[in-house]
Design an enzyme around this catalytic site. Structure first.
Site, PDB file in Angstrom:
ATOM      1  N   ALA A  58       0.872  -1.175   0.000  1.00 17.30           N
ATOM      2  CA  ALA A  58       0.000   0.000   0.000  1.00 17.30           C
ATOM      3  C   ALA A  58       0.906   1.220   0.000  1.00 17.30           C
ATOM      4  CB  ALA A  58      -0.882  -0.024   1.239  1.00 17.30           C
TER       5      ALA A  58
ATOM      6  N   GLY B 214       0.532  -4.903   0.872  1.00 18.54           N
ATOM      7  CA  GLY B 214      -0.673  -4.943   0.039  1.00 18.54           C
ATOM      8  C   GLY B 214      -0.444  -5.652  -1.282  1.00 18.54           C
TER       9      GLY B 214
ATOM     10  N   GLU C 123      -0.901  -9.145  -0.584  1.00 23.96           N
ATOM     11  CA  GLU C 123      -2.323  -9.406  -0.311  1.00 23.96           C
ATOM     12  C   GLU C 123      -3.146  -9.486  -1.600  1.00 23.96           C
ATOM     13  OE1 GLU C 123      -2.094  -6.118   2.729  1.00 23.96           O
ATOM     14  OE2 GLU C 123      -3.423  -7.492   3.767  1.00 23.96           O
TER      15      GLU C 123
ATOM     16  N   GLU D 147       4.435  -5.112   7.184  1.00 27.58           N
ATOM     17  CA  GLU D 147       3.722  -3.987   7.810  1.00 27.58           C
ATOM     18  C   GLU D 147       4.180  -3.702   9.232  1.00 27.58           C
ATOM     19  OE1 GLU D 147       2.257  -6.478   6.141  1.00 27.58           O
ATOM     20  OE2 GLU D 147       0.819  -5.648   4.710  1.00 27.58           O
TER      21      GLU D 147
HETATM   22  N1  COA Z   1       4.598   3.130  -0.739  1.00 29.97           N
HETATM   23  C1  COA Z   1       4.953   4.268  -1.337  1.00 29.97           C
HETATM   24  N2  COA Z   1       6.049   4.400  -2.100  1.00 29.97           N
HETATM   25  C2  COA Z   1       6.802   3.299  -2.273  1.00 29.97           C
HETATM   26  C3  COA Z   1       6.496   2.057  -1.678  1.00 29.97           C
HETATM   27  C4  COA Z   1       5.320   1.996  -0.886  1.00 29.97           C
HETATM   28  N3  COA Z   1       4.924   0.868  -0.314  1.00 29.97           N
HETATM   29  N4  COA Z   1       7.450   1.163  -2.016  1.00 29.97           N
HETATM   30  C5  COA Z   1       8.309   1.815  -2.810  1.00 29.97           C
HETATM   31  N5  COA Z   1       7.932   3.110  -2.961  1.00 29.97           N
HETATM   32  C6  COA Z   1       8.584   4.175  -3.732  1.00 29.97           C
HETATM   33  C7  COA Z   1       9.830   4.693  -3.031  1.00 29.97           C
HETATM   34  O1  COA Z   1       9.468   5.676  -2.064  1.00 29.97           O
HETATM   35  C8  COA Z   1      10.595   5.272  -4.188  1.00 29.97           C
HETATM   36  O2  COA Z   1      10.024   6.509  -4.531  1.00 29.97           O
HETATM   37  P1  COA Z   1      10.987   7.776  -4.894  1.00 29.97           P
HETATM   38  O3  COA Z   1      11.785   7.310  -6.095  1.00 29.97           O
HETATM   39  O4  COA Z   1      10.033   8.880  -5.193  1.00 29.97           O
HETATM   40  O5  COA Z   1      11.846   7.989  -3.703  1.00 29.97           O
HETATM   41  C9  COA Z   1      10.290   4.299  -5.312  1.00 29.97           C
HETATM   42  O6  COA Z   1       9.085   3.633  -4.951  1.00 29.97           O
HETATM   43  C10 COA Z   1      11.364   3.251  -5.501  1.00 29.97           C
HETATM   44  O7  COA Z   1      11.558   2.581  -4.263  1.00 29.97           O
HETATM   45  P2  COA Z   1      12.986   2.401  -3.556  1.00 29.97           P
HETATM   46  O8  COA Z   1      12.749   2.216  -2.095  1.00 29.97           O
HETATM   47  O9  COA Z   1      13.888   3.516  -3.952  1.00 29.97           O
HETATM   48  O10 COA Z   1      13.485   1.059  -4.242  1.00 29.97           O
HETATM   49  P3  COA Z   1      14.525   0.006  -3.653  1.00 29.97           P
HETATM   50  O11 COA Z   1      14.815  -0.937  -4.767  1.00 29.97           O
HETATM   51  O12 COA Z   1      15.649   0.688  -2.995  1.00 29.97           O
HETATM   52  O13 COA Z   1      13.727  -0.784  -2.491  1.00 29.97           O
HETATM   53  C11 COA Z   1      11.837  -1.971  -1.543  1.00 29.97           C
HETATM   54  C12 COA Z   1      12.636  -1.594  -2.826  1.00 29.97           C
HETATM   55  C13 COA Z   1      10.590  -2.719  -1.984  1.00 29.97           C
HETATM   56  C14 COA Z   1      12.702  -2.863  -0.653  1.00 29.97           C
HETATM   57  C15 COA Z   1      11.455  -0.689  -0.808  1.00 29.97           C
HETATM   58  O14 COA Z   1      10.874   0.242  -1.724  1.00 29.97           O
HETATM   59  C16 COA Z   1      10.486  -0.883   0.304  1.00 29.97           C
HETATM   60  O15 COA Z   1      10.856  -1.365   1.373  1.00 29.97           O
HETATM   61  N6  COA Z   1       9.209  -0.512   0.113  1.00 29.97           N
HETATM   62  C17 COA Z   1       8.182  -0.576   1.117  1.00 29.97           C
HETATM   63  C18 COA Z   1       7.727  -2.012   1.351  1.00 29.97           C
HETATM   64  C19 COA Z   1       6.676  -2.060   2.430  1.00 29.97           C
HETATM   65  O16 COA Z   1       6.915  -1.799   3.580  1.00 29.97           O
HETATM   66  N7  COA Z   1       5.452  -2.403   2.025  1.00 29.97           N
HETATM   67  C20 COA Z   1       4.343  -2.518   2.926  1.00 29.97           C
HETATM   68  C21 COA Z   1       3.598  -1.250   2.980  1.00 29.97           C
HETATM   69  S1  COA Z   1       2.251  -1.348   4.130  1.00 29.97           S
END
Ligand code: COA
Length: 262
Positions: free
Chosen positions: A68, A113, A116, A136
């Site tokens: 999400a 999400g 999910e 989460e």
């Molecule tokens: N919500 C909003 N934005 C998200 C996102 C999320 N769940 N997951 C990734 N993004 C965005 C990042 O903020 C980034 O945006 P920006 O370029 O404007 O800064 C872009 O997507 C790329 O993500 P980034 O984190 O730079 O890529 P990465 O390869 O370094 O890492 C992940 C990938 C998936 C490990 C990391 O993005 C992450 O941990 N995301 C969240 C996962 C999470 O907690 N999901 C559950 C949410 S309830």
């Protein structure tokens, strides 16, 4: 019209793509509304007559959906969070109850999400680059679109508990080992492989596949005798279809059945 969800048709196969790759397809309200509408449209009686199987995947090379949208959730009140959760649940139910199988083609991160939404699909194939998890708890929250329930039903309560409590991420081979996905293929072969499976399903009696889906889903959460009674109903109902007559006739005439979905 939102471009965050793309729907393509190739004959009887529909491909729905989560399309916000610059944010790793993170799910916000706009995407949920568009995803919901895509499934409403594909499930409508006119279109459904033509849809035999759907594929759900993510745009870009990195993610199915990384969860999400955390930026969108940052300032949500308790009431807004409840509404967001209910929206996610509604969309997952829409996918789960689509009158055709939905295969998830998991092309990268399927976190929170994203995992999910994947769990609402009938079954999953993954790229060797895919990663799954319910992280989460790292944000002080929990799965809100059915993850805590569907994950347990798919991989067992013990594994679901560990994944939800630790927020750990699983690679594709581990996801295969625990039964979260049905197969893992090299990244570039994911969509061709899933299309091959979808095509195989599309060649079967469509009403029969739909009744298999109904029996498998509805039967999973009711006592066995009730589930078996549902199977009797579906089995009998199929004997009133043209496809049943054609399928059996074709077998006896040693030819391939020409199903019409009626
Ligand atoms: N919500 C909003 N934005 C998200 C996102 C999320 N769940 N997951 C990734 N993004 C965005 C990042 O903020 C980034 O945006 P920006 O370029 O404007 O800064 C872009 O997507 C790329 O993500 P980034 O984190 O730079 O890529 P990465 O390869 O370094 O890492 C992940 C990938 C998936 C490990 C990391 O993005 C992450 O941990 N995301 C969240 C996962 C999470 O907690 N999901 C559950 C949410 S309830």
């Amino acid at each position: 019209m939102s471009t965050t969800i793309l729907t393509e048709r190739d004959g009887a196969i529909a491909t729905i793509t989560l399309n916000r790759p610059d944010k790793l397809n993170a799910l916000n309200a706009e995407m949920f509304a568009a995803l919901d509408q895509a499934f409403v449209d594909l499930s409508s009686s006119t279109q459904n007559a033509n849809v035999a199987c759907a594929i759900l995947t993510g745009a870009g090379d990195k993610a199915f959906a990384a969860g999400a949208d955390i930026a969108a959730m940052q300032n949500m009140s308790v009431e807004q969070a409840r509404a967001f959760s209910e929206t996610g649940h509604r969309v997952c139910a829409r996918i789960e109850h689509a009158p055709f199988p939905v295969i998830g083609a998991i092309n990268g991160f399927a976190l929170g999400g994203g995992c999910e939404i994947a769990l609402a699909c009938d079954f999953l194939y993954a790229s060797d680059k895919a990663k799954f998890g319910q992280p989460e708890v790292n944000l002080g929250v929990m799965p809100g679109f059915g993850g805590s329930q569907r994950l347990a039903r798919r991989v067992g309560i013990g594994r679901a508990r560990e994944l939800c409590y630790t927020g750990d991420t699983l690679g594709a081979s581990e996801a295969l080992r625990i039964g979260l996905v049905n197969g893992v293929v090299p990244h570039a072969e994911l969509l061709p492989k899933v299309r091959e499976v979808a095509l195989k399903i599309a060649q079967k009696g469509r009403l029969a596949v739909a009744q298999c889906k109904r029996a498998l889903y509805t039967g999973a959460d009711v006592p066995l005798d009730v589930a078996n009674a549902l199977e009797v109903q579906s089995f009998a109902m199929l004997f009133g279809t043209s496809d049943r007559a054609e399928g059996m006739k074709a077998f006896l005439e040693k030819r391939k059945a020409a199903f019409t979905g009626t």
